[in-house]
Design a protein around this motif. Structure first.
Motif: not given
Length: 160
Positions: A115-117, A123-126, A132-133, A146-149
């Motif tokens: 959904q985020l992507l 997206p930035t790391e933040e 995913i919070s 985070v690296e996977a995303i």
């Protein structure tokens, strides 16, 4: 005795119909009636996100949605991401970047990342961490997730 309700829910493009008890949770419909066990049940209280699926384009925790609320709607689960035997870039990112350990949270993490992507392809790391919070991982400390995303985002944009 509670009267059964007839529902039709399309999951990963395939329609599933059943007469169900009105309080049946969507996660149980997906796992027990559709037989798709990739969606995990973690807490049953919406805290962990292991049960995250996409309902009509929006990430939801399927342990807090009644199946009757999904009647007539489309659901995408972790099983619906891979196409023609090829992993989705997010699934590939989790594989390549070691974004999982025990794997219990992974389906929910991947669906939240999906959904985020879809909303933010760069997206930035933040922004990834915020995206995913609502999903908990008790193993990895999130850095490899985070690296996977990040990997998936780049690949989906045509890089990697």
């Amino acid at each position: 005795m509670v009267k059964a309700v007839h529902v039709k829910i399309t999951i990963n493009g395939k329609p599933y119909e059943a007469d169900i008890e009105p309080r049946l949770l969507l996660v149980h419909f997906i796992r027990d009636i559709a037989g798709l066990t990739g969606t995990h049940i973690g807490c049953d209280t919406t805290n962990c996100g292991a049960c995250t699926v996409i309902l009509n384009g929006k990430a939801v925790k399927s342990c807090t949605i009644f199946a009757v609320q999904a009647n007539g709607k489309e659901v995408l689960t972790i099983e619906g991401l891979a196409k023609d035997g090829k992993l989705h870039p997010i699934q590939e990112g989790f594989w390549v970047k070691h974004g999982l350990q025990c794997g219990y949270c992974t389906p929910g993490m991947i669906m939240a990342a999906y959904q985020l992507l879809m909303r933010n392809p760069n997206p930035t790391e933040e922004e990834i961490r915020w995206g995913i919070s609502g999903n908990l991982c008790r193993c990895t400390g999130y850095q490899n997730i985070v690296e996977a995303i990040k990997y998936a985002a780049e690949k989906m944009r045509g890089g990697a």
